[in-house]
Design an enzyme around this catalytic site. Structure first.
Site, PDB file in Angstrom:
ATOM      1  N   LYS A   1       0.833  -1.204   0.000  1.00 39.07           N
ATOM      2  CA  LYS A   1       0.000   0.000   0.000  1.00 39.07           C
ATOM      3  C   LYS A   1       0.875   1.265   0.000  1.00 39.07           C
ATOM      4  O   LYS A   1       2.073   1.175  -0.256  1.00 39.07           O
ATOM      5  CB  LYS A   1      -0.977  -0.050   1.180  1.00 39.07           C
ATOM      6  CG  LYS A   1      -1.816  -1.341   1.240  1.00 39.07           C
ATOM      7  CD  LYS A   1      -2.976  -1.356   0.244  1.00 39.07           C
ATOM      8  CE  LYS A   1      -3.605  -2.720   0.038  1.00 39.07           C
ATOM      9  NZ  LYS A   1      -4.380  -3.278   1.133  1.00 39.07           N
TER      10      LYS A   1
HETATM   11  C1  LIG Z   1      -5.344  -4.393   1.532  1.00 34.24           C
HETATM   12  C2  LIG Z   1      -6.788  -4.170   1.664  1.00 34.24           C
HETATM   13  C3  LIG Z   1      -7.517  -4.486   2.810  1.00 34.24           C
HETATM   14  C4  LIG Z   1      -6.916  -5.241   3.958  1.00 34.24           C
HETATM   15  O1  LIG Z   1      -5.815  -4.620   4.481  1.00 34.24           O
HETATM   16  P1  LIG Z   1      -4.933  -5.358   5.588  1.00 34.24           P
HETATM   17  O2  LIG Z   1      -4.172  -4.228   6.220  1.00 34.24           O
HETATM   18  O3  LIG Z   1      -4.053  -6.321   4.858  1.00 34.24           O
HETATM   19  O4  LIG Z   1      -5.848  -6.030   6.544  1.00 34.24           O
HETATM   20  C5  LIG Z   1      -8.848  -4.136   2.872  1.00 34.24           C
HETATM   21  N1  LIG Z   1      -9.463  -3.537   1.850  1.00 34.24           N
HETATM   22  C6  LIG Z   1      -8.807  -3.238   0.703  1.00 34.24           C
HETATM   23  C7  LIG Z   1      -9.542  -2.547  -0.393  1.00 34.24           C
HETATM   24  C8  LIG Z   1      -7.456  -3.565   0.574  1.00 34.24           C
HETATM   25  O5  LIG Z   1      -6.828  -3.311  -0.575  1.00 34.24           O
END
Ligand SMILES: *Cc1c(COP(=O)(O)O)cnc(C)c1O
Length: 382
Positions: free
Chosen positions: A188
């Site tokens: 991210k």
């Molecule tokens: C990555 C992601 C999540 C989950 O994130 P984590 O921190 O891995 O729990 C939830 N929603 C979306 C749209 C994502 O891309």
């Protein structure tokens, strides 16, 4: 230029390592000062009143749903074009989950489809979860207006959208929502390893999420339901979880957050170069809604059918370019099919998915690497 190019990758600097090392040498590895420090910096960066850090976005979505009162008998609606966590948070609370199809231009939840579904529904859902897909903010003014009209709560899954803006306002300020959730997974925008946060303007929602993050246990006499026996007293006043972030993670996040402006610039530059270089090819590049300023978590191209998508994707992978597909529509996953969903239920999300490929997009992607990706796409998709 050879070597594998992934679709996303974290950047960890010397300053990041020093920040984590300082925590490792300090008195607290968790429940120390680094988490509240990160929360204050994050809230300030996004123009939010509160940020509640958690050990993942999934945990933060869970806490947010609980704080909004979601439970058995309630419904949560989200976008089928998302990671499964956007929907699973409803199931964790015992709620029914349903989906609202996407706008075929933005790939985000379509406000017109939402309105049509609200009109047709016997009762509105308790919570709607718009997802800022690829980092482009949803039309939150439109969704917020529907929330007022129909009486539901709005939880933004902003996992892709740290640093994004809508009509000039940062995502996370919650101008048209109750809570916004970020992810700090390494692919991210900024990372804490695993991690997430829930941002809100609402004091009571923030306090509830903070309580449930740590077992529902409080040491604050103001939150206790019985008179404390003495200064050692803690009371469990609700059933919470251990969804806490560590101080190592928070220190990494705070250090990364200082570069948010630089990260946004670099991602925007990479996107603009793809836009220019891929124009004219038989594929679609990302369309941006006027006023939306994407965080560019993903750069998705679309081929016009699933056979061409497969050929181009396999061709790029054979050239060591780690392209990926975001997302297989959630309602077509076996777990959701077992609940009665079926292919055909959300045709815009399915049509989008059939042609989608995510190209490499991360701040340390070099100009030479991007040139290699562009040349490969030109050859494979021509
Ligand atoms: C990555 C992601 C999540 C989950 O994130 P984590 O921190 O891995 O729990 C939830 N929603 C979306 C749209 C994502 O891309």
């Amino acid at each position: 230029m050879t070597g594998f190019i992934p679709y996303g990758r974290q950047e960890v600097t010397r300053a990041d390592i020093a920040a984590v090392e300082a925590v490792l040498r300090s008195d607290f590895l968790t429940q120390g000062p680094a988490v509240p420090r990160f929360e204050v910096a994050l809230a300030a960066a996004c123009g939010a009143k509160h940020a509640v850090a958690a050990n993942s976005a999934t945990s933060a979505l869970h806490l947010a749903c609980l704080a909004l009162g979601l439970g058995p008998g309630d419904a949560l609606w989200t976008s089928p074009n998302s990671f499964v966590a956007s929907a699973n948070c409803g199931l964790y609370c015992g709620a029914r989950v349903d989906f609202v199809d996407i706008d075929p231009r933005t790939y985000n939840m379509c406000p017109h489809a939402l309105e049509a579904k609200l009109r047709a529904a016997k009762a509105p859902p308790k919570v709607v979860v718009p997802v800022h897909f690829a980092g482009q903010p949803c039309d939150m003014a439109a969704i917020g207006a529907l929330a007022q009209q129909y009486g539901f709560r709005v939880l933004e899954d902003a996992s892709h959208a740290v640093g994004a803006r809508d009509a000039g306002a940062p995502v996370g300020a919650c101008a048209h929502s109750d809570i916004a959730v970020f992810s700090f997974h390494p692919v991210k925008i900024v990372t804490t390893g695993e991690g997430g946060a829930a941002l809100t303007r609402d004091d009571a929602l923030a306090a509830r999420m903070a309580l449930l993050r740590s077992h529902g246990v409080t040491r604050d006499p103001g939150l206790m339901t019985h008179a404390p026996e003495g200064p050692w007293c803690y009371q469990q006043v609700a059933l919470g979880f251990n969804h806490r972030m560590t101080d190592m993670q928070a220190a990494l996040g705070a250090s990364q957050l200082e570069r948010l402006g630089v990260i946004m610039l670099r991602r925007r530059t990479i996107a603009a170069r793809y836009d220019a270089a891929l124009a004219g090819l038989p594929l679609a590049t990302p369309w941006q809604r006027p006023g939306a300023d994407s965080a560019w978590h993903l750069y998705v191209i679309r081929l016009d059918d699933t056979a061409r998508r497969r050929a181009v994707l396999e061709g790029l992978r054979a050239r060591d370019i780690g392209v990926n597909v975001h997302y297989i529509p959630i309602h077509t996953q076996p777990h959701y099919r077992a609940m009665g969903f079926a292919p055909g239920d959300f045709p815009a999300a399915e049509a989008y998915y059939a042609g989608a490929i995510s190209l490499p997009m991360f701040p340390t992607l070099t100009d030479a690497q991007q040139a290699r990706v562009i040349e490969a796409v030109r050859e494979e998709a021509a």
